[in-house]
Design a protein around this motif. Sequence first.
Motif, PDB file in Angstrom:
ATOM      1  N   LEU A 247     -25.995  14.738 -39.623  1.00  0.00           N
ATOM      2  CA  LEU A 247     -25.094  13.593 -39.766  1.00  0.00           C
ATOM      3  C   LEU A 247     -23.676  13.958 -39.360  1.00  0.00           C
ATOM      4  N   ASN A 248     -23.232  15.149 -39.721  1.00  0.00           N
ATOM      5  CA  ASN A 248     -21.885  15.579 -39.353  1.00  0.00           C
ATOM      6  C   ASN A 248     -21.744  15.792 -37.848  1.00  0.00           C
ATOM      7  N   GLU A 249     -22.844  16.126 -37.177  1.00  0.00           N
ATOM      8  CA  GLU A 249     -22.803  16.359 -35.735  1.00  0.00           C
ATOM      9  C   GLU A 249     -22.901  15.060 -34.935  1.00  0.00           C
ATOM     10  N   SER A 250     -23.548  14.048 -35.492  1.00  0.00           N
ATOM     11  CA  SER A 250     -23.845  12.840 -34.729  1.00  0.00           C
ATOM     12  C   SER A 250     -22.618  11.943 -34.606  1.00  0.00           C
ATOM     13  N   ASP A 251     -22.763  10.935 -33.737  1.00  0.00           N
ATOM     14  CA  ASP A 251     -21.683   9.977 -33.509  1.00  0.00           C
ATOM     15  C   ASP A 251     -21.928   8.654 -34.218  1.00  0.00           C
ATOM     16  N   LEU A 252     -22.704   8.675 -35.296  1.00  0.00           N
ATOM     17  CA  LEU A 252     -23.089   7.449 -35.986  1.00  0.00           C
ATOM     18  C   LEU A 252     -21.882   6.675 -36.495  1.00  0.00           C
ATOM     19  N   PHE A 253     -20.908   7.388 -37.070  1.00  0.00           N
ATOM     20  CA  PHE A 253     -19.765   6.727 -37.681  1.00  0.00           C
ATOM     21  C   PHE A 253     -18.487   6.860 -36.850  1.00  0.00           C
ATOM     22  N   ASP A 254     -18.603   7.250 -35.590  1.00  0.00           N
ATOM     23  CA  ASP A 254     -17.406   7.424 -34.762  1.00  0.00           C
ATOM     24  C   ASP A 254     -16.641   6.118 -34.591  1.00  0.00           C
ATOM     25  N   ASP A 255     -17.352   5.036 -34.261  1.00  0.00           N
ATOM     26  CA  ASP A 255     -16.674   3.747 -34.091  1.00  0.00           C
ATOM     27  C   ASP A 255     -16.049   3.270 -35.393  1.00  0.00           C
ATOM     28  N   LEU A 256     -16.718   3.568 -36.506  1.00  0.00           N
ATOM     29  CA  LEU A 256     -16.168   3.169 -37.800  1.00  0.00           C
ATOM     30  C   LEU A 256     -14.895   3.943 -38.113  1.00  0.00           C
ATOM     31  N   LEU A 257     -14.893   5.248 -37.843  1.00  0.00           N
ATOM     32  CA  LEU A 257     -13.709   6.059 -38.115  1.00  0.00           C
ATOM     33  C   LEU A 257     -12.543   5.685 -37.213  1.00  0.00           C
ATOM     34  N   GLN A 258     -12.833   5.184 -36.020  1.00  0.00           N
ATOM     35  CA  GLN A 258     -11.783   4.759 -35.108  1.00  0.00           C
ATOM     36  C   GLN A 258     -11.440   3.279 -35.258  1.00  0.00           C
ATOM     37  N   ASP A 259     -12.042   2.634 -36.277  1.00  0.00           N
ATOM     38  CA  ASP A 259     -11.798   1.219 -36.575  1.00  0.00           C
ATOM     39  C   ASP A 259     -12.127   0.337 -35.373  1.00  0.00           C
ATOM     40  N   ARG A 260     -13.254   0.677 -34.701  1.00  0.00           N
ATOM     41  CA  ARG A 260     -13.709  -0.118 -33.566  1.00  0.00           C
ATOM     42  C   ARG A 260     -15.082  -0.719 -33.817  1.00  0.00           C
ATOM     43  N   ALA A 261     -15.655  -0.467 -34.990  1.00  0.00           N
ATOM     44  CA  ALA A 261     -16.984  -0.974 -35.310  1.00  0.00           C
ATOM     45  C   ALA A 261     -16.918  -2.473 -35.588  1.00  0.00           C
ATOM     46  N   PRO A 262     -18.016  -3.207 -35.317  1.00  0.00           N
ATOM     47  CA  PRO A 262     -18.040  -4.644 -35.636  1.00  0.00           C
ATOM     48  C   PRO A 262     -17.821  -4.878 -37.132  1.00  0.00           C
ATOM     49  N   LYS A 263     -17.116  -5.938 -37.448  1.00  0.00           N
ATOM     50  CA  LYS A 263     -16.850  -6.275 -38.837  1.00  0.00           C
ATOM     51  C   LYS A 263     -18.130  -6.776 -39.508  1.00  0.00           C
ATOM     52  N   VAL A 264     -18.447  -6.202 -40.652  1.00  0.00           N
ATOM     53  CA  VAL A 264     -19.610  -6.612 -41.425  1.00  0.00           C
ATOM     54  C   VAL A 264     -19.140  -6.945 -42.833  1.00  0.00           C
ATOM     55  N   GLU A 265     -19.199  -8.221 -43.181  1.00  0.00           N
ATOM     56  CA  GLU A 265     -18.764  -8.671 -44.501  1.00  0.00           C
ATOM     57  C   GLU A 265     -19.912  -9.404 -45.173  1.00  0.00           C
ATOM     58  N   PHE A 266     -20.153  -9.099 -46.426  1.00  0.00           N
ATOM     59  CA  PHE A 266     -21.241  -9.730 -47.159  1.00  0.00           C
ATOM     60  C   PHE A 266     -20.947  -9.642 -48.660  1.00  0.00           C
ATOM     61  N   SER A 267     -21.672 -10.403 -49.420  1.00  0.00           N
ATOM     62  CA  SER A 267     -21.534 -10.381 -50.877  1.00  0.00           C
ATOM     63  C   SER A 267     -22.900 -10.165 -51.509  1.00  0.00           C
ATOM     64  N   VAL A 268     -22.922  -9.392 -52.570  1.00  0.00           N
ATOM     65  CA  VAL A 268     -24.148  -9.107 -53.309  1.00  0.00           C
ATOM     66  C   VAL A 268     -23.854  -9.273 -54.792  1.00  0.00           C
ATOM     67  N   ASN A 269     -24.603 -10.158 -55.437  1.00  0.00           N
ATOM     68  CA  ASN A 269     -24.476 -10.348 -56.877  1.00  0.00           C
ATOM     69  C   ASN A 269     -23.021 -10.646 -57.298  1.00  0.00           C
ATOM     70  N   GLY A 270     -22.325 -11.425 -56.474  1.00  0.00           N
ATOM     71  CA  GLY A 270     -20.958 -11.812 -56.799  1.00  0.00           C
ATOM     72  C   GLY A 270     -19.891 -10.822 -56.386  1.00  0.00           C
ATOM     73  N   HIS A 271     -20.265  -9.726 -55.735  1.00  0.00           N
ATOM     74  CA  HIS A 271     -19.309  -8.713 -55.284  1.00  0.00           C
ATOM     75  C   HIS A 271     -19.202  -8.762 -53.757  1.00  0.00           C
ATOM     76  N   TRP A 272     -17.982  -8.674 -53.249  1.00  0.00           N
ATOM     77  CA  TRP A 272     -17.739  -8.726 -51.805  1.00  0.00           C
ATOM     78  C   TRP A 272     -17.569  -7.309 -51.267  1.00  0.00           C
ATOM     79  N   PHE A 273     -18.165  -7.049 -50.091  1.00  0.00           N
ATOM     80  CA  PHE A 273     -18.075  -5.738 -49.447  1.00  0.00           C
ATOM     81  C   PHE A 273     -17.751  -5.946 -47.969  1.00  0.00           C
ATOM     82  N   GLY A 274     -17.001  -5.007 -47.407  1.00  0.00           N
ATOM     83  CA  GLY A 274     -16.510  -5.143 -46.046  1.00  0.00           C
ATOM     84  C   GLY A 274     -17.097  -4.185 -45.039  1.00  0.00           C
ATOM     85  N   LYS A 275     -18.142  -3.440 -45.413  1.00  0.00           N
ATOM     86  CA  LYS A 275     -18.794  -2.513 -44.480  1.00  0.00           C
ATOM     87  C   LYS A 275     -20.299  -2.596 -44.657  1.00  0.00           C
TER      88      LYS A 275
END
Length: 205
Positions: A29-57
């Motif tokens: 996981l540390n070697e891969s580029d899975l979260f590169d776009d997320l760390l550079q704030d270029r990943a698509p926005k994903v917003e959802f709510s679960v059981n009344g709680h809002w999450f942004g990733k």
Amino acid sequence: MLEAIASYDLWIWHAYFGPASLNNDINVLNESDLFDDLLQDRAPKVEFSVNGHWFGKGYYLADGIYHEWVTLVKSFKCPMDPKTTKFKRYQEAARKDVERAFEVLQGRWQIVEQQARAYSVNKIKRIMLCCVIVHNMIVEDNGRAITPFKEELITNIVLPTRTWNERCSTQLRMYGELRDRRTHHELRNALIEHVWNLPKRGRQR
């Protein structure tokens, strides 16, 4: 070792091939580029709510060896009550999709499960990624893909121009958000309540 993310339709959304199999999942996981776009704030926005709680990733299902990150939802090694027991059962059942995808890859192409010491690392990587690409083409051609891939979503994307200081500050900020253990537990607890409130499945005869 192959790191992959797959959905129920066996579509492989992410594949990274690199470190030798003697490394564990954390090193991969540390070697891969899975979260590169997320760390550079270029990943698509994903917003959802679960059981009344809002999450942004968005999040991925992972086993217990992974870190307590916002984007990873782990199961419980030893559930202590009915709620966590039910959640563990649902989470592990959904996580079987990636194992099914691996089995399909090995079943379709025998070269994937053969010994590859005679090949160079780059050649092994190309063979693996080629098998993954053709696998997704077969899934799409058979009409089994849950969500059809749309090329316009990744074409003509204009990335923001940032200075070196802006890139560093953005990555540090996103790195802190990614490792927020409080949000990790809030998400898992919300999912536990959501799964617990699901209607019971009736027995089929």
